[in-house]
Design a protein around this motif. Structure first.
Motif, PDB file in Angstrom:
ATOM      1  N   LEU A  26       0.830  -1.212   0.000  1.00 51.28           N
ATOM      2  CA  LEU A  26       0.000   0.000   0.000  1.00 51.28           C
ATOM      3  C   LEU A  26       0.860   1.256   0.000  1.00 51.28           C
ATOM      4  O   LEU A  26       0.588   2.209  -0.741  1.00 51.28           O
ATOM      5  CB  LEU A  26      -0.919   0.026   1.225  1.00 51.28           C
ATOM      6  CG  LEU A  26      -2.094  -0.932   1.251  1.00 51.28           C
ATOM      7  CD1 LEU A  26      -2.829  -0.820   2.585  1.00 51.28           C
ATOM      8  CD2 LEU A  26      -3.035  -0.645   0.104  1.00 51.28           C
ATOM      9  N   ALA A  47      -5.592   2.774  -4.391  1.00 53.23           N
ATOM     10  CA  ALA A  47      -6.161   1.431  -4.232  1.00 53.23           C
ATOM     11  C   ALA A  47      -5.998   0.621  -5.513  1.00 53.23           C
ATOM     12  O   ALA A  47      -5.610  -0.559  -5.468  1.00 53.23           O
ATOM     13  CB  ALA A  47      -7.637   1.540  -3.842  1.00 53.23           C
ATOM     14  N   VAL A  54     -10.719   0.433  -1.769  1.00 52.03           N
ATOM     15  CA  VAL A  54     -10.552   1.689  -1.032  1.00 52.03           C
ATOM     16  C   VAL A  54     -10.702   1.461   0.467  1.00 52.03           C
ATOM     17  O   VAL A  54      -9.965   2.037   1.277  1.00 52.03           O
ATOM     18  CB  VAL A  54     -11.553   2.744  -1.550  1.00 52.03           C
ATOM     19  CG1 VAL A  54     -11.559   3.977  -0.663  1.00 52.03           C
ATOM     20  CG2 VAL A  54     -11.216   3.130  -2.986  1.00 52.03           C
ATOM     21  N   ILE A  57      -7.526   0.559   2.310  1.00 48.27           N
ATOM     22  CA  ILE A  57      -6.634   1.682   2.616  1.00 48.27           C
ATOM     23  C   ILE A  57      -7.122   2.404   3.856  1.00 48.27           C
ATOM     24  O   ILE A  57      -6.342   2.714   4.761  1.00 48.27           O
ATOM     25  CB  ILE A  57      -6.521   2.632   1.409  1.00 48.27           C
ATOM     26  CG1 ILE A  57      -5.792   1.906   0.282  1.00 48.27           C
ATOM     27  CG2 ILE A  57      -5.779   3.918   1.797  1.00 48.27           C
ATOM     28  CD1 ILE A  57      -5.597   2.691  -0.972  1.00 48.27           C
TER      29      ILE A  57
END
Length: 196
Positions: A26, A47, A54, A57
């Motif tokens: 990430l 993402a 999403v 994250i």
């Protein structure tokens, strides 16, 4: 009973290693997006690059500031770890210094965005800046010393001067598409070379 305890004990560290690897993925994705699109880039772009949703994250980083600070720290560590590796892999100390400075430029793009995000938290920003200097200045100094010892650059160059100069060349690069900071930094690094 001991077998079950042993199995549980072995599974937990593996999961932690997976979680760390996922977080690194990430952070790498976010850093790449921040370098090309700035720290205000849509989370969905990060993402997509990381190959996650999403929500993943936001589960790791509840706010944009949390994500940017984590990327900042991640990039500091990546730069710090890269210096010795680049020096070992050659082909010359000057080339290693040039490749390391390119990583540093990518980091600076994120750092400038971080400053804007953390304007309301001056103490937090100062703490991160001190961490940045503590981790990266010795790495740059080692690369500079190796290039100087090899007779490739002037022996009187200070690592702090070089880092500060590169930083100054990067300021404002995101506001003017005609300004190519990386090209100017490349000229600076080429200009360090001693002619024989």
């Amino acid at each position: 009973m001991n077998d079950n305890d042993g199995g549980a004990g072995r599974a937990a560290p593996r999961k932690r290693a997976d979680a760390r690897r996922n977080e690194r993925t990430l952070l790498d994705a976010a850093a790449a997006v921040f370098v090309t699109s700035g720290v205000e880039a849509p989370i969905r772009d990060i993402a997509a690059r990381a190959g996650v949703g999403v929500a993943t994250i936001y589960r790791h980083f509840p706010t944009r500031a949390d994500l940017i600070i984590a990327v900042y720290r991640h990039q500091i560590e990546a730069c710090a770890e890269a210096g010795p590796v680049l020096l070992e892999s050659g082909p010359t100390p000057h080339a290693a210094l040039g490749r390391w400075i390119n990583l540093f430029v990518d980091f600076l793009v994120t750092k400038h965005g971080l400053a804007a995000v953390l304007q309301s938290d001056e103490a937090g920003f100062q703490q991160l800046h001190a961490y940045f200097l503590d981790r990266l200045l010795p790495v740059c100094a080692r690369l500079v010393a190796a290039a100087a010892d090899a007779g490739e650059i002037r022996p009187d160059l200070e690592a702090y001067e070089l880092m500060r100069g590169v930083g100054n060349l990067c300021i404002g690069a995101d506001n003017d598409p005609r300004y190519d900071a990386r090209r100017l930094v490349g000229l600076l690094i080429d200009g360090l070379r001693l002619t024989r």
